[in-house]
Write a protein that holds these residues in place. Structure first.
Motif, PDB file in Angstrom:
ATOM      1  N   SER A  23       6.955  -1.469   4.844  1.00  6.68           N
ATOM      2  CA  SER A  23       6.556  -1.663   6.239  1.00  6.68           C
ATOM      3  C   SER A  23       5.055  -1.913   6.353  1.00  6.68           C
ATOM      4  CB  SER A  23       6.942  -0.427   7.065  1.00  6.68           C
ATOM      5  OG  SER A  23       6.500  -0.562   8.395  1.00  6.68           O
ATOM      6  N   THR A  24       4.261  -1.140   5.609  1.00  9.08           N
ATOM      7  CA  THR A  24       2.807  -1.310   5.643  1.00  9.08           C
ATOM      8  C   THR A  24       2.409  -2.680   5.129  1.00  9.08           C
ATOM      9  OG1 THR A  24       2.526   1.074   5.254  1.00  9.08           O
ATOM     10  CG2 THR A  24       0.612  -0.336   4.864  1.00  9.08           C
ATOM     11  N   ILE A  25       3.003  -3.094   4.009  1.00  4.10           N
ATOM     12  CA  ILE A  25       2.680  -4.402   3.429  1.00  4.10           C
ATOM     13  C   ILE A  25       3.127  -5.524   4.360  1.00  4.10           C
ATOM     14  CG2 ILE A  25       3.157  -5.955   1.493  1.00  4.10           C
ATOM     15  CD1 ILE A  25       3.495  -3.436  -0.243  1.00  4.10           C
ATOM     16  N   ARG A  26       4.281  -5.348   5.008  1.00  5.30           N
ATOM     17  CA  ARG A  26       4.784  -6.376   5.939  1.00  5.30           C
ATOM     18  C   ARG A  26       3.811  -6.590   7.094  1.00  5.30           C
ATOM     19  NH1 ARG A  26       6.880  -5.681  10.611  1.00  5.30           N
ATOM     20  NH2 ARG A  26       7.408  -3.488  10.198  1.00  5.30           N
ATOM     21  N   VAL A  27       3.336  -5.506   7.666  1.00  5.07           N
ATOM     22  CA  VAL A  27       2.404  -5.612   8.792  1.00  5.07           C
ATOM     23  C   VAL A  27       1.121  -6.328   8.367  1.00  5.07           C
ATOM     24  CG1 VAL A  27       0.933  -4.289  10.362  1.00  5.07           C
ATOM     25  CG2 VAL A  27       3.304  -3.589   9.989  1.00  5.07           C
ATOM     26  N   ILE A  28       0.614  -5.975   7.194  1.00  2.00           N
ATOM     27  CA  ILE A  28      -0.620  -6.595   6.700  1.00  2.00           C
ATOM     28  C   ILE A  28      -0.416  -8.083   6.439  1.00  2.00           C
ATOM     29  CG2 ILE A  28      -2.264  -6.635   4.767  1.00  2.00           C
ATOM     30  CD1 ILE A  28      -1.790  -3.570   4.572  1.00  2.00           C
ATOM     31  N   LEU A  29       0.725  -8.436   5.835  1.00  2.02           N
ATOM     32  CA  LEU A  29       1.021  -9.848   5.580  1.00  2.02           C
ATOM     33  C   LEU A  29       1.179 -10.629   6.878  1.00  2.02           C
ATOM     34  CD1 LEU A  29       3.564  -9.525   2.629  1.00  2.02           C
ATOM     35  CD2 LEU A  29       1.264 -10.482   2.500  1.00  2.02           C
ATOM     36  N   THR A  30       1.787 -10.002   7.883  1.00  2.00           N
ATOM     37  CA  THR A  30       1.948 -10.656   9.182  1.00  2.00           C
ATOM     38  C   THR A  30       0.589 -10.945   9.806  1.00  2.00           C
ATOM     39  OG1 THR A  30       4.058  -9.507   9.532  1.00  2.00           O
ATOM     40  CG2 THR A  30       2.992 -10.460  11.465  1.00  2.00           C
ATOM     41  N   LEU A  31      -0.314  -9.983   9.746  1.00  2.00           N
ATOM     42  CA  LEU A  31      -1.656 -10.165  10.303  1.00  2.00           C
ATOM     43  C   LEU A  31      -2.431 -11.253   9.571  1.00  2.00           C
ATOM     44  CD1 LEU A  31      -2.662  -6.430  10.896  1.00  2.00           C
ATOM     45  CD2 LEU A  31      -1.997  -8.122  12.627  1.00  2.00           C
ATOM     46  N   LYS A  32      -2.101 -11.442   8.295  1.00  2.00           N
ATOM     47  CA  LYS A  32      -2.794 -12.458   7.496  1.00  2.00           C
ATOM     48  C   LYS A  32      -2.109 -13.816   7.549  1.00  2.00           C
ATOM     49  CE  LYS A  32      -4.817  -9.131   4.289  1.00  2.00           C
ATOM     50  NZ  LYS A  32      -6.185  -9.355   4.756  1.00  2.00           N
ATOM     51  N   GLY A  33      -1.068 -13.920   8.361  1.00  2.00           N
ATOM     52  CA  GLY A  33      -0.401 -15.199   8.540  1.00  2.00           C
ATOM     53  C   GLY A  33       0.661 -15.533   7.506  1.00  2.00           C
ATOM     54  N   GLY A  80       1.566   2.380   0.356  1.00  3.14           N
ATOM     55  CA  GLY A  80       1.518   1.008   0.848  1.00  3.14           C
ATOM     56  C   GLY A  80       0.098   0.503   0.984  1.00  3.14           C
ATOM     57  N   SER A  81      -0.787   1.371   1.474  1.00  3.15           N
ATOM     58  CA  SER A  81      -2.199   0.989   1.602  1.00  3.15           C
ATOM     59  C   SER A  81      -2.831   0.758   0.240  1.00  3.15           C
ATOM     60  CB  SER A  81      -2.972   2.081   2.356  1.00  3.15           C
ATOM     61  OG  SER A  81      -2.442   2.264   3.652  1.00  3.15           O
ATOM     62  N   LYS A  82      -2.478   1.600  -0.728  1.00  5.32           N
ATOM     63  CA  LYS A  82      -3.012   1.437  -2.087  1.00  5.32           C
ATOM     64  C   LYS A  82      -2.532   0.124  -2.715  1.00  5.32           C
ATOM     65  CE  LYS A  82      -5.293   5.343  -2.519  1.00  5.32           C
ATOM     66  NZ  LYS A  82      -6.773   5.357  -2.723  1.00  5.32           N
ATOM     67  N   ILE A  83      -1.265  -0.204  -2.475  1.00  2.00           N
ATOM     68  CA  ILE A  83      -0.727  -1.460  -3.009  1.00  2.00           C
ATOM     69  C   ILE A  83      -1.475  -2.645  -2.409  1.00  2.00           C
ATOM     70  CG2 ILE A  83       1.299  -2.967  -3.046  1.00  2.00           C
ATOM     71  CD1 ILE A  83       3.016  -0.444  -3.169  1.00  2.00           C
ATOM     72  N   GLU A  84      -1.726  -2.584  -1.087  1.00  2.00           N
ATOM     73  CA  GLU A  84      -2.438  -3.680  -0.427  1.00  2.00           C
ATOM     74  C   GLU A  84      -3.862  -3.811  -0.963  1.00  2.00           C
ATOM     75  OE1 GLU A  84      -4.773  -6.031   2.105  1.00  2.00           O
ATOM     76  OE2 GLU A  84      -5.089  -3.876   1.898  1.00  2.00           O
ATOM     77  N   GLU A  85      -4.497  -2.675  -1.250  1.00  2.00           N
ATOM     78  CA  GLU A  85      -5.842  -2.714  -1.817  1.00  2.00           C
ATOM     79  C   GLU A  85      -5.830  -3.371  -3.190  1.00  2.00           C
ATOM     80  OE1 GLU A  85      -7.363   1.234  -1.842  1.00  2.00           O
ATOM     81  OE2 GLU A  85      -7.508   1.379   0.342  1.00  2.00           O
ATOM     82  N   ARG A  86      -4.794  -3.097  -3.959  1.00  2.00           N
ATOM     83  CA  ARG A  86      -4.664  -3.705  -5.288  1.00  2.00           C
ATOM     84  C   ARG A  86      -4.419  -5.207  -5.191  1.00  2.00           C
ATOM     85  NH1 ARG A  86      -6.582  -0.976  -9.680  1.00  2.00           N
ATOM     86  NH2 ARG A  86      -6.066   1.245  -9.530  1.00  2.00           N
ATOM     87  N   LEU A  87      -3.588  -5.599  -4.221  1.00  2.63           N
ATOM     88  CA  LEU A  87      -3.313  -7.017  -4.041  1.00  2.63           C
ATOM     89  C   LEU A  87      -4.553  -7.749  -3.536  1.00  2.63           C
ATOM     90  CD1 LEU A  87       0.219  -6.846  -2.352  1.00  2.63           C
ATOM     91  CD2 LEU A  87      -0.309  -7.487  -4.718  1.00  2.63           C
TER      92      LEU A  87
END
Length: 211
Positions: A23-33, A80-87
């Motif tokens: 869910s966290t990664i989905r929201v971040i990806l949505t915000l990034k288009g 989820g936040s840690k994964i996004e930071e890694r990506l």
């Protein structure tokens, strides 16, 4: 009975961690288009969510399952936040103000592959060199270190742009020159450390005691 309860708690915990991470990664990806990737992740996310919620609703009389659901939710946010930071998706725009306009700041950064727009400005204590720099997020910390090496007193502000289109910036950054620069510096550091270790190993033990 105890083994069954522990197994149920573990399953609910793991399911909720995976669900909230998605869910966290989905929201971040949505915000990034990145809507298509976000849609795929959203499909998996809702399937996992229904599975985890169903297990809890079927066992509401057991408080440990509800606690596992709540704890899993909190851990999922962190993971989820840690994964996004890694990506490290997307780009970062960094505004830099140097108190010394004579420093060859712009050229040094461009040689390392960063897109830089610079102009002269005037501050309370005199002339300033102002710059706007674009970098992929995964090289953000490296950019800060590079700036401090050039001017340790430089004023730095960074933000994440919502949309980038065209221009020299994106073309330059996407060429991979920054990656090559970072890898070259890392290799140079490793070589320097290795040389120091070899020099220390070459010093006789008697000389070390005398020192």
């Amino acid at each position: 009975m105890l083994d069954s309860a522990i197994m149920m708690v573990s399953i609910i915990l793991v399911i909720n961690i995976i669900y909230v991470s998605f869910s966290t990664i989905r929201v971040i990806l949505t915000l990034k288009g990145q809507k298509y990737i976000a849609a795929v992740i959203g499909t998996l996310e809702i399937m996992i969510y229904v599975l985890g919620l169903g297990l809890v609703l079927d066992n509401l009389d057991q408080i440990e399952n509800l606690l596992a659901y709540g704890i899993g939710y909190g851990l999922g946010v962190i993971i989820g936040s840690k994964i996004e930071e890694r990506l490290a998706l997307g780009y970062i725009t960094v505004n830099v103000i140097s108190s010394d306009p004579e420093i060859n700041f712009t050229q040094q950064l461009r040689e390392k592959g960063y897109g830089v727009t610079s102009w002269y400005a005037y501050g309370m204590e005199g002339d300033r060199l102002s710059m706007q720099i674009l970098t992929p997020r995964k090289y953000e910390l490296h950019l800060y270190e590079t700036i401090k090496q050039i001017d340790e007193k430089a004023f730095i502000i960074s933000y994440e742009p919502k949309q980038i289109n065209g221009g020299f910036w994106v073309k330059q950054v996407r060429k991979g020159k920054i990656k090559q620069s970072v890898e070259s510096e890392e290799q140079a550091e490793q070589q320097e450390q290795q040389t120091e270790q070899e020099e220390q190993a070459a010093v006789p033990s008697g000389d070390k005691r005398n020192d």
